[in-house]
Design an enzyme around this catalytic site. Sequence first.
Site, PDB file in Angstrom:
ATOM      1  CD  GLU A  52      48.613  77.411  61.453  1.00 41.60           C
ATOM      2  OE1 GLU A  52      49.460  77.749  62.298  1.00 41.60           O
ATOM      3  OE2 GLU A  52      48.220  76.221  61.319  1.00 41.60           O
ATOM      4  CB  ALA A 154      33.646  58.235  91.502  1.00 41.83           C
ATOM      5  CB  THR A 196      42.532  49.124  89.767  1.00 41.67           C
ATOM      6  OG1 THR A 196      42.697  50.093  90.803  1.00 41.67           O
ATOM      7  CG2 THR A 196      41.314  49.482  88.939  1.00 41.67           C
TER       8      THR A 196
END
Length: 368
Positions: A52, A154, A196
């Site tokens: 703003e 994926a 991982t």
Amino acid sequence: MDDSAAMIAALAQAERGRRSAPPNPWVGCLLVRDGAIVGEGYHRAAGEPHAEANALSAAGAKARDATAYVTLEPCSHHGRTPPCADALIAAGVHRVVVGVLDPDPRVAGSGVQRLRAAGIEVEIGVAADRVRQSMAPYLHHRRAGRPYVVIKAAASLDGRTAAADGSSRWITGPAARADAHALRAESQAIVVGAGTALADRPSLTVRDVPFPIERQPLRVLLDARGRVLADGPLFDQTLAPTLVFTTTSAPSGIVRGWLERGVEVAVAPAGRAGSGVDLGAVLSVLGDRGIIQALVEGGSRLHGSFLTDGLVNRLVLYVGGCLLGERGRPLATLAGPDGIGQASRWTLRDVTRLDGDARLDYEPAGVE
């Protein structure tokens, strides 16, 4: 320009701050007078002027009697910057259109109340669905006190995330991988498990995005038993900061090695049945640190734990055109239901074609 079109234009401004504004919300503002845009702005970063204020600065004297379109309710409290509601009042705008109310307890409707008390007409909910979709991570963080959790993976056409030997480079092509890095850039933390980290030795950094980022996401390793030695790119603090969550089961020598590399270490309670770390506790800590969106890039066990605990807000699946068969690694290790009637349901929110691959965005069924 009608109200809906003006709010969509304000939302486009807001998106410019998506990567840089957190832990603050990415907000856009448009000032319109006599059918013409006289000022626009967005919030770029914490400590800098809000949307703003930037729009009012651009408009100058033309802000008087204008309509302000703001994606999120103007703030009403003094933080690093003055209240935006007061700035709109002082500028003499005659009407304020708000996309959604701010659930932050410091605002939570008080901004709208202040504007109305000053005699300004306020309308709430214009293009609200679009604004909520854009701001879902922020809104969730302020309501729940923990990050909006996105699982990214994926997968092959038959739903496998790696071949039988654990190899997964590459299931998808360059366009999908580039999109995944853009998703990293929109997150403030990237979470992986010990499996991982050991298998891939990842760096977990944002690379090759079209617009430079100001800071790398926090890399979060969940290693309850201290399996991961403090070497490799994940522990290179010149690349990005790293936070390890572990338990009292981790050997002191391993913990000392982490600390010697400059890594931050947090001890968390053990997870379900004494396995892993308590994911709810992890998310609470990250939420307190201002992490709005946490991207989980783990293996099937970590994905399964987040899903089983009901902590996933979005599932982003990059589907590549290959088949890996029944010996391939699954997307998530889950107990699963006895019958299809008990299966958890997810709603497809978006589909994106990325050359020969596809990005599928899902949310738990029932989320507005």
